[in-house]
Design a protein around this motif. Sequence first.
Motif, short mmCIF file in Angstrom:
data_model
loop_
_atom_site.label_atom_id
_atom_site.label_comp_id
_atom_site.label_asym_id
_atom_site.label_seq_id
_atom_site.Cartn_x
_atom_site.Cartn_y
_atom_site.Cartn_z
N TRP A 41 0.85 -1.20 0.00
CA TRP A 41 0.00 0.00 0.00
C TRP A 41 0.88 1.24 0.00
CZ3 TRP A 41 -4.99 -0.81 -0.82
CH2 TRP A 41 -5.49 -2.08 -0.53
N LEU A 42 0.53 2.19 -0.82
CA LEU A 42 1.23 3.46 -0.88
C LEU A 42 0.61 4.42 0.13
CD1 LEU A 42 3.46 4.89 -2.60
CD2 LEU A 42 1.59 5.94 -3.85
N VAL A 43 1.46 5.01 0.97
CA VAL A 43 1.04 6.04 1.91
C VAL A 43 1.47 7.36 1.27
CG1 VAL A 43 1.32 6.96 4.24
CG2 VAL A 43 1.44 4.49 3.86
N GLY A 44 0.50 8.22 0.96
CA GLY A 44 0.81 9.45 0.25
C GLY A 44 0.10 10.66 0.82
N LYS A 67 13.08 0.40 -1.24
CA LYS A 67 14.16 0.35 -0.25
C LYS A 67 13.55 0.17 1.14
CE LYS A 67 16.97 3.68 -2.75
NZ LYS A 67 17.27 5.10 -2.80
N PRO A 68 14.26 -0.51 2.04
CA PRO A 68 13.75 -0.66 3.41
C PRO A 68 13.43 0.67 4.08
CG PRO A 68 15.65 -2.10 3.05
CD PRO A 68 15.51 -1.23 1.82
N SER A 69 14.19 1.73 3.76
CA SER A 69 13.96 3.03 4.40
C SER A 69 12.62 3.65 3.99
CB SER A 69 15.10 4.00 4.05
OG SER A 69 15.12 4.24 2.65
N GLN A 70 12.04 3.17 2.87
CA GLN A 70 10.77 3.71 2.37
C GLN A 70 9.56 2.97 2.93
OE1 GLN A 70 11.98 3.13 -1.71
NE2 GLN A 70 12.50 5.29 -1.94
N VAL A 71 9.82 1.86 3.62
CA VAL A 71 8.76 1.08 4.25
C VAL A 71 8.43 1.73 5.59
CG1 VAL A 71 8.15 -1.16 5.25
CG2 VAL A 71 9.42 -1.05 3.10
N VAL A 72 7.14 1.96 5.84
CA VAL A 72 6.74 2.56 7.11
C VAL A 72 5.89 1.57 7.90
CG1 VAL A 72 6.91 4.98 6.40
CG2 VAL A 72 4.79 3.76 5.97
N GLU A 73 5.95 1.74 9.21
CA GLU A 73 5.23 0.87 10.12
C GLU A 73 4.22 1.71 10.91
OE1 GLU A 73 5.68 -2.29 9.97
OE2 GLU A 73 7.56 -2.33 8.85
N LEU A 106 3.53 -1.24 3.91
CA LEU A 106 3.17 0.16 3.73
C LEU A 106 4.41 0.91 3.25
CD1 LEU A 106 1.06 0.90 6.95
CD2 LEU A 106 0.29 0.01 4.74
N VAL A 107 4.26 1.69 2.18
CA VAL A 107 5.39 2.38 1.56
C VAL A 107 5.07 3.87 1.46
CG1 VAL A 107 6.80 2.56 -0.53
CG2 VAL A 107 5.95 0.32 0.21
N ALA A 108 5.98 4.71 1.97
CA ALA A 108 5.80 6.16 1.87
C ALA A 108 6.06 6.62 0.44
CB ALA A 108 6.74 6.88 2.82
#
Length: 142
Positions: A41-44, A67-73, A106-108
């Motif tokens: 899911w894109l978080v925007g 990238k792992p840094s773009q994955v949000v929790e 979840l991806v920023a």
Amino acid sequence: AHGQLLLSRFSEGDAGTVDDIATIAKGYSYKSAELVEGGGWLVGLKNVGRRGEFRADGFKPLNAEVKPSQVVENGDLVVAHTDLTQAREVIGRPVRVRRGKREGTLVASLDLAVVRPKPGVSVEYLQAILESPAFREHALGY
């Protein structure tokens, strides 16, 4: 780089910069072809409410390698650094990600900076700094 600059240049007196208390990651630059069902899911920007609340109705399906840094929790702080509204109501607004009942990654998006506290700094403290009128003025002026 825009969001990173916006955040790192913020300082108030001798308080230092956001870089002193947090790491800042760029969100993912997606292609429209990736906005399909695929477990993510894109978080925007649509997830950032005008009053600084997280909007669970803003997720878009995403199928992409990120990238792992773009994955949000759940509970991570994201800050909008672009704004499509005329009044620029969401720019510089920090919100805490809320997964709700969503499964998957979840991806920023690139419109958001992911701001993570450094060791010894609480996410609540970081959020309070980012919600301060001084930071908001800085963000709007940028």
